[in-house]
Design a protein around this motif. Structure first.
Motif, PDB file in Angstrom:
ATOM      1  N   LEU A 175      -5.246  15.164   5.769  1.00 31.61           N
ATOM      2  CA  LEU A 175      -4.990  14.428   4.538  1.00 31.61           C
ATOM      3  C   LEU A 175      -5.898  14.915   3.416  1.00 31.61           C
ATOM      4  CD1 LEU A 175      -3.396  12.143   3.202  1.00 31.61           C
ATOM      5  CD2 LEU A 175      -5.138  10.542   4.024  1.00 31.61           C
ATOM      6  N   GLY A 176      -7.166  15.134   3.756  1.00 28.32           N
ATOM      7  CA  GLY A 176      -8.109  15.624   2.751  1.00 28.32           C
ATOM      8  C   GLY A 176      -7.714  16.988   2.221  1.00 28.32           C
ATOM      9  N   LEU A 177      -7.284  17.878   3.110  1.00 25.58           N
ATOM     10  CA  LEU A 177      -6.868  19.215   2.682  1.00 25.58           C
ATOM     11  C   LEU A 177      -5.630  19.142   1.794  1.00 25.58           C
ATOM     12  CD1 LEU A 177      -7.397  21.286   5.962  1.00 25.58           C
ATOM     13  CD2 LEU A 177      -8.746  21.402   3.856  1.00 25.58           C
ATOM     14  N   ARG A 178      -4.674  18.267   2.149  1.00 25.48           N
ATOM     15  CA  ARG A 178      -3.458  18.158   1.348  1.00 25.48           C
ATOM     16  C   ARG A 178      -3.792  17.713  -0.076  1.00 25.48           C
ATOM     17  NH1 ARG A 178       2.089  17.288   1.378  1.00 25.48           N
ATOM     18  NH2 ARG A 178       2.037  19.029   2.842  1.00 25.48           N
ATOM     19  N   VAL A 179      -4.657  16.709  -0.205  1.00 19.94           N
ATOM     20  CA  VAL A 179      -4.987  16.199  -1.539  1.00 19.94           C
ATOM     21  C   VAL A 179      -5.808  17.217  -2.324  1.00 19.94           C
ATOM     22  CG1 VAL A 179      -6.215  14.393  -2.803  1.00 19.94           C
ATOM     23  CG2 VAL A 179      -4.855  13.800  -0.789  1.00 19.94           C
ATOM     24  N   SER A 180      -6.800  17.837  -1.669  1.00 22.24           N
ATOM     25  CA  SER A 180      -7.683  18.764  -2.378  1.00 22.24           C
ATOM     26  C   SER A 180      -6.965  20.030  -2.812  1.00 22.24           C
ATOM     27  CB  SER A 180      -8.885  19.121  -1.498  1.00 22.24           C
ATOM     28  OG  SER A 180      -8.457  19.828  -0.339  1.00 22.24           O
ATOM     29  N   ARG A 181      -5.930  20.446  -2.061  1.00 22.74           N
ATOM     30  CA  ARG A 181      -5.227  21.681  -2.390  1.00 22.74           C
ATOM     31  C   ARG A 181      -4.086  21.484  -3.391  1.00 22.74           C
ATOM     32  NH1 ARG A 181      -4.634  24.344   3.701  1.00 22.74           N
ATOM     33  NH2 ARG A 181      -6.827  24.972   3.934  1.00 22.74           N
ATOM     34  N   SER A 223       4.627  11.214  -8.538  1.00 22.92           N
ATOM     35  CA  SER A 223       4.436  11.375  -9.979  1.00 22.92           C
ATOM     36  C   SER A 223       3.279  12.321 -10.309  1.00 22.92           C
ATOM     37  CB  SER A 223       4.189  10.012 -10.630  1.00 22.92           C
ATOM     38  OG  SER A 223       2.992   9.434 -10.146  1.00 22.92           O
ATOM     39  N   ASN A 224       2.726  12.975  -9.283  1.00 23.72           N
ATOM     40  CA  ASN A 224       1.644  13.952  -9.467  1.00 23.72           C
ATOM     41  C   ASN A 224       0.345  13.300  -9.956  1.00 23.72           C
ATOM     42  OD1 ASN A 224       0.760  16.544  -9.077  1.00 23.72           O
ATOM     43  ND2 ASN A 224       1.291  17.244 -11.127  1.00 23.72           N
ATOM     44  N   ASP A 225       0.167  12.010  -9.660  1.00 31.21           N
ATOM     45  CA  ASP A 225      -1.056  11.298 -10.030  1.00 31.21           C
ATOM     46  C   ASP A 225      -2.079  11.468  -8.902  1.00 31.21           C
ATOM     47  OD1 ASP A 225      -3.017   9.643 -10.997  1.00 31.21           O
ATOM     48  OD2 ASP A 225      -1.850   7.779 -10.764  1.00 31.21           O
ATOM     49  N   VAL A 226      -2.676  12.663  -8.840  1.00 33.24           N
ATOM     50  CA  VAL A 226      -3.598  12.975  -7.748  1.00 33.24           C
ATOM     51  C   VAL A 226      -4.823  12.071  -7.794  1.00 33.24           C
ATOM     52  CG1 VAL A 226      -4.994  14.778  -6.680  1.00 33.24           C
ATOM     53  CG2 VAL A 226      -2.789  15.348  -7.699  1.00 33.24           C
ATOM     54  N   ARG A 227      -5.293  11.790  -8.997  1.00 34.73           N
ATOM     55  CA  ARG A 227      -6.453  10.902  -9.116  1.00 34.73           C
ATOM     56  C   ARG A 227      -6.137   9.513  -8.574  1.00 34.73           C
ATOM     57  NH1 ARG A 227      -9.723   9.501 -14.784  1.00 34.73           N
ATOM     58  NH2 ARG A 227     -11.293   8.134 -13.820  1.00 34.73           N
ATOM     59  N   GLY A 228      -4.946   9.005  -8.916  1.00 27.33           N
ATOM     60  CA  GLY A 228      -4.551   7.701  -8.391  1.00 27.33           C
ATOM     61  C   GLY A 228      -4.418   7.713  -6.880  1.00 27.33           C
ATOM     62  N   VAL A 229      -3.899   8.823  -6.331  1.00 24.16           N
ATOM     63  CA  VAL A 229      -3.782   8.961  -4.879  1.00 24.16           C
ATOM     64  C   VAL A 229      -5.157   8.870  -4.230  1.00 24.16           C
ATOM     65  CG1 VAL A 229      -3.239  10.589  -3.023  1.00 24.16           C
ATOM     66  CG2 VAL A 229      -1.625  10.257  -4.894  1.00 24.16           C
ATOM     67  N   LYS A 230      -6.122   9.600  -4.785  1.00 16.40           N
ATOM     68  CA  LYS A 230      -7.473   9.578  -4.221  1.00 16.40           C
ATOM     69  C   LYS A 230      -8.065   8.178  -4.265  1.00 16.40           C
ATOM     70  CE  LYS A 230      -8.636  14.392  -5.326  1.00 16.40           C
ATOM     71  NZ  LYS A 230      -9.534  15.278  -6.114  1.00 16.40           N
ATOM     72  N   GLN A 231      -7.871   7.490  -5.392  1.00 15.74           N
ATOM     73  CA  GLN A 231      -8.435   6.144  -5.523  1.00 15.74           C
ATOM     74  C   GLN A 231      -7.797   5.174  -4.533  1.00 15.74           C
ATOM     75  OE1 GLN A 231      -7.783   5.306  -9.691  1.00 15.74           O
ATOM     76  NE2 GLN A 231      -9.767   6.176 -10.300  1.00 15.74           N
ATOM     77  N   THR A 232      -6.472   5.248  -4.412  1.00 16.27           N
ATOM     78  CA  THR A 232      -5.777   4.349  -3.487  1.00 16.27           C
ATOM     79  C   THR A 232      -6.206   4.605  -2.052  1.00 16.27           C
ATOM     80  OG1 THR A 232      -3.861   4.234  -4.966  1.00 16.27           O
ATOM     81  CG2 THR A 232      -3.514   3.587  -2.674  1.00 16.27           C
ATOM     82  N   LEU A 233      -6.313   5.888  -1.681  1.00 12.93           N
ATOM     83  CA  LEU A 233      -6.748   6.228  -0.332  1.00 12.93           C
ATOM     84  C   LEU A 233      -8.180   5.765  -0.070  1.00 12.93           C
ATOM     85  CD1 LEU A 233      -5.265   9.815   0.107  1.00 12.93           C
ATOM     86  CD2 LEU A 233      -4.617   7.770   1.385  1.00 12.93           C
ATOM     87  N   MET A 234      -9.045   5.967  -1.043  1.00  9.80           N
ATOM     88  CA  MET A 234     -10.450   5.564  -0.870  1.00  9.80           C
ATOM     89  C   MET A 234     -10.567   4.056  -0.687  1.00  9.80           C
ATOM     90  SD  MET A 234     -12.503   8.173  -0.826  1.00  9.80           S
ATOM     91  CE  MET A 234     -14.090   7.495  -1.281  1.00  9.80           C
ATOM     92  N   TYR A 294       0.814  -1.217   0.000  1.00 12.02           N
ATOM     93  CA  TYR A 294       0.000   0.000   0.000  1.00 12.02           C
ATOM     94  C   TYR A 294       0.850   1.271   0.000  1.00 12.02           C
ATOM     95  CZ  TYR A 294      -2.758   3.633   2.465  1.00 12.02           C
ATOM     96  OH  TYR A 294      -3.350   4.805   2.867  1.00 12.02           O
ATOM     97  N   LEU A 295       1.803   1.361   0.900  1.00  9.44           N
ATOM     98  CA  LEU A 295       2.547   2.605   1.059  1.00  9.44           C
ATOM     99  C   LEU A 295       3.447   2.955  -0.127  1.00  9.44           C
ATOM    100  CD1 LEU A 295       3.428   2.557   4.852  1.00  9.44           C
ATOM    101  CD2 LEU A 295       1.550   3.682   3.675  1.00  9.44           C
ATOM    102  N   PRO A 296       4.249   2.016  -0.657  1.00 13.03           N
ATOM    103  CA  PRO A 296       5.062   2.385  -1.826  1.00 13.03           C
ATOM    104  C   PRO A 296       4.220   2.814  -3.020  1.00 13.03           C
ATOM    105  CG  PRO A 296       5.884   0.367  -0.834  1.00 13.03           C
ATOM    106  CD  PRO A 296       4.571   0.663  -0.182  1.00 13.03           C
ATOM    107  N   ARG A 297       3.095   2.165  -3.225  1.00 12.70           N
ATOM    108  CA  ARG A 297       2.220   2.529  -4.343  1.00 12.70           C
ATOM    109  C   ARG A 297       1.696   3.940  -4.175  1.00 12.70           C
ATOM    110  NH1 ARG A 297      -0.823  -0.129  -8.183  1.00 12.70           N
ATOM    111  NH2 ARG A 297      -2.729   0.926  -8.842  1.00 12.70           N
ATOM    112  N   LEU A 298       1.227   4.271  -2.976  1.00  9.15           N
ATOM    113  CA  LEU A 298       0.674   5.597  -2.722  1.00  9.15           C
ATOM    114  C   LEU A 298       1.754   6.664  -2.847  1.00  9.15           C
ATOM    115  CD1 LEU A 298      -1.816   7.225  -1.882  1.00  9.15           C
ATOM    116  CD2 LEU A 298      -1.181   6.822   0.505  1.00  9.15           C
TER     117      LEU A 298
END
Length: 431
Positions: free
Chosen positions: A409-415, A285-296, A275-279
């Motif tokens: 965490l939510g603020l970091r991703v959304s901003r 790599s600036n894959d914010v969408r992937g970050v959101k999906q992995t976290l969800m 989980y952690l290395p993937r996230l």
């Protein structure tokens, strides 16, 4: 993540996972043998429960961060002639052993002896710290140098010794609980022997990092890890501190219930290798969408497991606990519900916490868990029911930490914008 790397990561996870299962099983065997195979009274088992909880809290609170920072420091580097990293981290382990042992001497005061039960357990506790001072630095060197097989061997040998030694003690006819406490330091120290059998000693030749930077990072990790362990193990430690001879069995009952309920937490600590290395890779790599999906997915899975855990413990917990530890050491239905709920919230908070670390929010993680410890003291002061008073701190502490972590965490991703590199954010906020 490339398929080849994914397969390698899965293979490493499987190897470590099997070893971790052996290690975890060994811990359960030790507790079951003390509970069922000895002539210990509820009061004696209560003393052993305090000893066990202190070794877990100190071991994972002080020494496991040393393993993490050691692995982090040498990861991606190569051995060099004259490297002194091994000597330095073992010295750090020795320093931690001295500090924790001095703190343990408080248990030799009249109040301390009444709390832990007998001076012999203090001796076993100090020896455990010495064993951890050897084990965890070497584990860090194995992990950081990607020696998965040797790292797994340490875990497996410790687990095997925790199985074999207690059974051996029973076979020779010893039925007092105290000798079993010395299994912990002996297994910890002996577990590293397989590492020294190999001829390749290149893992001893990594270059030493800057001491000030290493120590600063280690101190911050210790604050976070110790806060996490204090919250998770608060029930057992508080039950003995706040109880009286009439409620001696409560301490052991909570330890047993917590040990079974935390199985998903134990399993997650293996799965996080994936989980952690993937996230972290997605974030860099600036894959914010992937970050959101992995976290969800990760947080959603933790939530689902938490629900299943709570329902399963309420339904099957009394039977499982009675089967393993005996009917006298089974917590009440109310207690099982509260402990299970606390572990469920803790699991969600832990997944969120690790996600925050992967995104570079180290200060958020430290602050959240430290404030969680402070908040955990509130129910101790306000509640009067024995069971609620010692089980509510886990729920409150984990909940306070979870809320802070989720918001941060939510603020970091959304901003995060696509014009700012998350890797740069990590570099500026890491420590």
């Amino acid at each position: 993540m490339p398929p080849q790397l994914s397969r390698k990561a899965i293979a490493r996870t499987a190897i470590v996972g099997v070893a971790a299962i052996v290690a975890g099983f060994g811990s359960y065997v030790l507790l079951v043998v003390v509970a069922r195979g000895t002539a210990s009274t509820p009061a004696e088992y209560s003393n052993f429960a305090v000893f066990w909880s202190l070794t877990v809290t100190i071991g994972l609170g002080f020494f496991y961060p040393l393993e993490q920072e050691t692995a982090r420091s040498i990861a991606g580097t190569k051995p060099v002639e004259g490297g002194r990293m091994a000597r330095y981290v073992v010295t750090c382990g020795g320093a931690l052993a001295v500090v924790t042992s001095i703190l343990a001497l408080v248990l030799l005061t009249p109040w301390g002896v009444s709390y832990i039960g007998e001076p012999g357990l203090v001796v076993a506790l100090v020896l455990s710290f010495v064993g951890y001072a050897v084990q965890y630095p070497i584990r860090g060197l194995m992990s950081g140098s990607h020696r998965t097989t040797h790292y797994s061997a340490i875990l497996a040998v410790e687990g095997a010794l925790r199985i074999g030694l207690p059974l051996g003690v029973l076979i020779v006819g010893i039925h007092s609980a105290l000798p079993f406490a010395f299994v912990v330091p002996l297994a910890a120290a002996a577990s590293v022997l397989p590492v020294f059998i190999q001829r390749d000693r290149s893992w001893l030749r990594y270059d030493r990092v800057r001491p000030a930077l290493f120590n600063s990072r280690l101190a911050r990790l210790v604050i976070a890890a110790l806060s996490i362990q204090l919250i998770l193990n608060s029930g057992t430690l508080l039950a003995k501190a706040l109880g009286d001879p009439a409620t001696d069995s409560l301490t052991g009952q909570i330890l047993n219930c917590l040990s079974i309920a935390r199985v998903p937490v134990f399993a997650y600590q293996v799965v996080q290798i994936l989980y952690l290395p993937r996230l972290a890779a997605q974030w860099k790599s600036n894959d914010v969408r992937g970050v959101k999906q992995t976290l969800m997915v990760a947080i959603g899975a933790a939530l689902a497991i938490g629900v299943v855990l709570t329902v399963g413990m309420v339904w099957l917990g009394p039977w499982v606990l009675s089967l393993l530890f005996g009917s006298a050491l089974v917590l009440s239905g109310q207690g099982i519900l509260l402990v299970s709920l606390g572990v469920a919230v803790f699991l969600i908070a832990l997944v969120t916490s690790d996600g925050s670390l992967a995104l570079g929010l180290h200060s958020l993680v430290i602050r959240s868990w430290a404030l969680g410890v402070v908040a955990a003291a509130v129910p101790v002061l306000l509640l009067h029911d024995d069971v609620a008073r010692v089980t509510a701190p886990l729920i409150v502490g984990a909940s306070v930490a979870l809320v802070q972590l989720a918001v941060g965490l939510g603020l970091r991703v959304s901003r995060t914008s696509h014009t700012a590199s998350p890797a740069a954010n990590i570099a500026s906020n890491e420590y």
